[in-house]
Write an enzyme that holds these catalytic residues in place. Structure first.
Site, PDB file in Angstrom:
ATOM      1  N   CYS A  58      -5.528  -3.194   2.298  1.00 59.33           N
ATOM      2  CA  CYS A  58      -5.377  -3.239   3.509  1.00 59.33           C
ATOM      3  C   CYS A  58      -6.462  -3.361   4.568  1.00 59.33           C
ATOM      4  O   CYS A  58      -7.017  -4.483   4.466  1.00 59.33           O
ATOM      5  CB  CYS A  58      -4.524  -1.887   4.059  1.00 59.33           C
ATOM      6  SG  CYS A  58      -3.471  -2.217   5.698  1.00 59.33           S
ATOM      7  N   GLU A  62       0.761  -1.205  -0.029  1.00 63.39           N
ATOM      8  CA  GLU A  62      -0.111   0.015   0.072  1.00 63.39           C
ATOM      9  C   GLU A  62       0.924   1.173  -0.133  1.00 63.39           C
ATOM     10  O   GLU A  62       1.692   1.229   0.880  1.00 63.39           O
ATOM     11  CB  GLU A  62      -0.902   0.089   1.087  1.00 63.39           C
ATOM     12  CG  GLU A  62      -2.026   1.208   1.225  1.00 63.39           C
ATOM     13  CD  GLU A  62      -2.628   0.917   2.569  1.00 63.39           C
ATOM     14  OE1 GLU A  62      -3.823   1.769   2.498  1.00 63.39           O
ATOM     15  OE2 GLU A  62      -2.424   0.238   3.303  1.00 63.39           O
ATOM     16  N   LYS A  75     -10.049   3.132  -2.076  1.00 66.37           N
ATOM     17  CA  LYS A  75     -10.054   2.450  -0.881  1.00 66.37           C
ATOM     18  C   LYS A  75     -11.465   2.643  -0.203  1.00 66.37           C
ATOM     19  O   LYS A  75     -11.742   3.952  -0.058  1.00 66.37           O
ATOM     20  CB  LYS A  75      -8.961   2.651  -0.185  1.00 66.37           C
ATOM     21  CG  LYS A  75      -8.798   1.731   1.298  1.00 66.37           C
ATOM     22  CD  LYS A  75      -7.710   2.063   1.944  1.00 66.37           C
ATOM     23  CE  LYS A  75      -7.462   1.088   3.389  1.00 66.37           C
ATOM     24  NZ  LYS A  75      -6.426   1.461   4.077  1.00 66.37           N
TER      25      LYS A  75
END
Length: 247
Positions: A134, A33, A99
């Site tokens: 993540c 990330e 995200k």
């Protein structure tokens, strides 16, 4: 990889990794990330301002070396900045995933805005690939959504050592419950807040680890036979038995 404050050094390391991947005839390369900027606020702004440069370089390398590349960058859109996963293939960016789940306890919402849509990349080299970043790993609904239309989901992460057992357990759970390959790529090194132990993993649809990495920077790879997914889902079709309901 370890993500430094010097974003130019980070990108040089990324380019070297792509060259090494090419020498090993890899078809997919996944970075941790924010692998260029990290969560350093000064770097996030500068990298987002220079995004077109990195974009062009990665497009070129994906075409030149016939390799798919996935990693996340800070994407500036109007007044918002998103932690955005870019999937490069055959000389272009074929998918962008902003995200969705931002971890408030680590201040991510102070930097980034939330994405809204699940994304599956459609690659001529790999096939359909679900995209995640993540903290998304803690929310199985997203993985179920993308796994219905793909055989592999990739997770680009910056997961701290204090919760690394959660990382391992959740990656395995997502592979088992969705009968798919799950590739989790985590950073190594440290910043002022956390240690990052790597422990990148690939799980097959049975929840068996087929690649387990340590805490050292480097290129790790293995073969992934996506036909296993189709055979397993045919022989033991869990997904067909699911029921959708509300409480």
């Amino acid at each position: 990889m370890d993500i430094l404050r010097d974003f130019d050094q980070n990108f040089e390391k990324a380019k070297r990794a792509i060259l090494e991947a090419n020498k090993n005839d890899l078809k997919l390369l996944v970075f941790p990330e924010t692998f260029i900027s990290g969560y350093y606020k000064s770097s996030i702004k500068k990298v987002s301002d220079r995004l077109s440069y990195y974009f062009d370089q990665l497009c070129f390398m994906s075409r030149e070396y016939k390799i798919d590349i996935y990693g996340t960058f800070p994407l500036k859109e109007n007044a918002n900045i998103y932690n955005c996963g870019f999937y490069f293939s055959e000389g272009s960016c074929i998918a962008r995933y902003k995200k969705i789940h931002l971890i408030e306890v680590m201040g991510e919402k102070d930097i980034f805005s939330e994405g809204k849509e699940a994304v599956v990349a459609e690659s001529n080299l790999i096939g359909r690939v679900g995209l995640a970043i993540c903290y998304d790993l803690r929310f199985p609904e997203l993985f179920r959504k993308v796994s219905i239309n793909s055989k592999v989901t990739i997770v680009s992460a910056m997961w701290p050592k204090t919760r690394i057992e959660h990382w391992k357990t959740l990656l395995r759970a997502r592979s088992i419950e969705n009968q798919c390959f799950v590739i989790g790529v985590n950073r190594v090194g440290s910043d002022k807040n956390n240690l990052y132990p790597g422990n990148s993993l690939i799980f097959d649809p049975y929840g068996t680890p087929i690649l387990e990495c340590d805490n050292l920077e480097g290129l790790y790879f293995c073969d992934v036979d996506l036909s296993v997914v189709e055979r397993f889902r045919k022989d033991f079709n869990v997904l067909a038995d699911r029921r959708i309901f509300s409480l």
